[in-house]
Design a protein around this motif. Structure first.
Motif, PDB file in Angstrom:
ATOM      1  N   LYS A  25      13.891 -75.098 -98.479  1.00 46.20           N
ATOM      2  CA  LYS A  25      15.075 -74.503 -97.880  1.00 46.20           C
ATOM      3  C   LYS A  25      14.829 -73.077 -97.410  1.00 46.20           C
ATOM      4  N   LEU A  26      13.862 -72.413 -98.051  1.00 44.55           N
ATOM      5  CA  LEU A  26      13.659 -70.986 -97.825  1.00 44.55           C
ATOM      6  C   LEU A  26      12.177 -70.653 -97.803  1.00 44.55           C
ATOM      7  N   ALA A  27      11.758 -69.839 -96.846  1.00 45.67           N
ATOM      8  CA  ALA A  27      10.405 -69.290 -96.813  1.00 45.67           C
ATOM      9  C   ALA A  27      10.484 -67.796 -97.087  1.00 45.67           C
ATOM     10  N   VAL A  28       9.739 -67.334 -98.081  1.00 43.38           N
ATOM     11  CA  VAL A  28       9.709 -65.917 -98.434  1.00 43.38           C
ATOM     12  C   VAL A  28       8.407 -65.318 -97.920  1.00 43.38           C
ATOM     13  N   ILE A  29       8.514 -64.328 -97.045  1.00 43.18           N
ATOM     14  CA  ILE A  29       7.343 -63.681 -96.458  1.00 43.18           C
ATOM     15  C   ILE A  29       7.180 -62.293 -97.071  1.00 43.18           C
ATOM     16  N   VAL A  30       5.997 -62.027 -97.619  1.00 47.53           N
ATOM     17  CA  VAL A  30       5.685 -60.702 -98.149  1.00 47.53           C
ATOM     18  C   VAL A  30       4.466 -60.176 -97.406  1.00 47.53           C
ATOM     19  N   LEU A  31       4.631 -59.074 -96.714  1.00 45.10           N
ATOM     20  CA  LEU A  31       3.545 -58.460 -95.958  1.00 45.10           C
ATOM     21  C   LEU A  31       2.924 -57.347 -96.795  1.00 45.10           C
ATOM     22  N   PHE A  32       1.619 -57.471 -97.077  1.00 43.75           N
ATOM     23  CA  PHE A  32       0.919 -56.479 -97.889  1.00 43.75           C
ATOM     24  C   PHE A  32       0.028 -55.596 -97.017  1.00 43.75           C
ATOM     25  N   PHE A  33       0.101 -54.295 -97.270  1.00 38.83           N
ATOM     26  CA  PHE A  33      -0.767 -53.339 -96.589  1.00 38.83           C
ATOM     27  C   PHE A  33      -1.188 -52.282 -97.594  1.00 38.83           C
ATOM     28  N   PHE A  34      -2.462 -52.347 -98.013  1.00 37.55           N
ATOM     29  CA  PHE A  34      -2.970 -51.499 -99.095  1.00 37.55           C
ATOM     30  C   PHE A  34      -1.993 -51.545-100.279  1.00 37.55           C
ATOM     31  N   GLY A  35      -1.675 -52.762-100.687  1.00 40.26           N
ATOM     32  CA  GLY A  35      -0.656 -52.955-101.718  1.00 40.26           C
ATOM     33  C   GLY A  35      -1.174 -53.549-103.006  1.00 40.26           C
ATOM     34  N   GLU A  36      -2.429 -53.301-103.340  1.00 35.53           N
ATOM     35  CA  GLU A  36      -3.023 -53.913-104.536  1.00 35.53           C
ATOM     36  C   GLU A  36      -2.174 -53.691-105.785  1.00 35.53           C
ATOM     37  N   ARG A  37      -1.661 -52.501-105.981  1.00 38.46           N
ATOM     38  CA  ARG A  37      -0.938 -52.233-107.226  1.00 38.46           C
ATOM     39  C   ARG A  37       0.427 -52.893-107.283  1.00 38.46           C
TER      40      ARG A  37
END
Length: 329
Positions: A25-37
């Motif tokens: 029903k839902l797609a969750v998009i998380v965009l990472f940019f130098f986000g290791e922590r």
């Protein structure tokens, strides 16, 4: 220079085992940019939801290969990991990820956020209850890394939301929690949930890739206001947004960010308003630059030094705007 374009980049998409696509029903998009922590806290909160895991997928997009640890999630059900060989910006990165999203609803998340465990269920339910809602923002509360947040605790009695000021910028504020959906005139790109079908009414694209990062949600909100779709904030769909990094960095980096963000905001209004109206509104929009900088999201009080610095940069920002208008035309 199209407002958006599907790049010819060789994108690395890792196919994962998943439930039936009809269940999504839902797609969750998380965009990472130098986000290791941020990887573990963000993704753990998304996986620990009251909404059935069979009903939503998580798309992890590594912008420019800057956060390689997201690849360890590639073997999990209903999870996709995408790696872009170069930084596409917030606009381009989310546009690309959207093409891989199943289901009718899409939620965009920033990497520096923790999602309350009932958030996804509340968002899906909100669209079922309000067929006119095209975009629903979560209740976004600004926190510091020093603050303790509870993913499964009781909901606070306040709702974080934005409104467009008369000076053209989105102003963050909190108010007493309402029991129903709250109508708004601006939806933030962080914790933004929307129906994919509305894209056909806003130019057949999500974000304007010419903006790179910042003010792309303002552009989307202005386009949405011209349609029959409503924008809402859902008080019961809670997201905690860490804001520590917003006020750090070398002064030169901060100055470059100020020039980019402010000229982006002016460019958005230039693109969305008739020229005569834009010129009438321009003095207020310019005045809004130092006022926005003096009132950072989630920070109390008026930062007078920030106001003076931004005010002194206004002539440079106007020059940047003129150059960008000439370039885009």
């Amino acid at each position: 220079h199209p407002r958006w374009a599907t790049s010819n980049l060789q994108i690395n998409l890792m196919s994962q085992p998943s439930a039936s696509i009809e269940d999504i029903k839902l797609a969750v998009i998380v965009l990472f940019f130098f986000g290791e922590r941020w990887v573990k806290t963000c993704i753990d909160s998304l996986e620990n939801q009251t909404l059935s895991r069979a009903n939503y997928e998580i798309i992890l997009a590594d912008n420019g290969g800057s956060t390689p640890s997201v690849e360890k999630y590639s073997g999990r059900p209903n999870t996709k990991v995408i790696t872009y060989p170069q930084n596409l910006g917030f606009a381009g990165g989310n546009n690309q990820a959207l093409s891989h999203a199943a289901g009718e609803l899409v939620l965009l998340m920033n990497q520096d956020a923790v999602v309350h465990n009932g958030c996804l269920h509340e968002l899906v339910t909100a669209f079922d209850l309000d067929p006119r809602a095209g975009a629903v923002s979560a209740n976004m509360l600004m926190v510091s890394q020093k603050d303790r947040v509870s993913q499964d605790g009781p909901l606070p009695g306040i709702t974080g939301q934005y409104k467009l000021s008369r000076l053209g910028y989105a102003q963050y504020f909190t108010c007493k929690t309402d029991s129903g959906l709250i109508p708004v005139d601006f939806v933030s790109g962080n914790a933004l949930c929307f129906r994919k079908c509305l894209l056909k009414d806003v130019g057949n694209f999500l974000f304007d890739e010419r903006l790179g990062s910042y003010a792309e949600d303002l552009d989307l909100s202005l386009r949405l206001k011209q349609t029959a779709w409503d924008m809402r904030v859902h008080p019961q769909a809670l997201v905690y947004h860490y804001r520590d990094d917003a006020f750090t960095g070398h002064p030169i980096q901060q100055l470059k960010k100020l020039l980019h963000v402010s000229s982006n905001r002016l460019l958005v209004y230039y693109n969305n308003l008739p020229l005569s109206i834009f010129l009438l509104k321009l003095p207020a929009l310019i005045l809004g630059i130092p006022f926005k900088v003096a009132r950072p999201d989630g920070v109390p009080g008026f930062k007078f030094f920030n106001f003076l610095v931004a005010l002194g940069c206004v002539p440079i920002i106007v020059v940047c705007l003129c150059l960008r208008i000439f370039h885009h035309n």
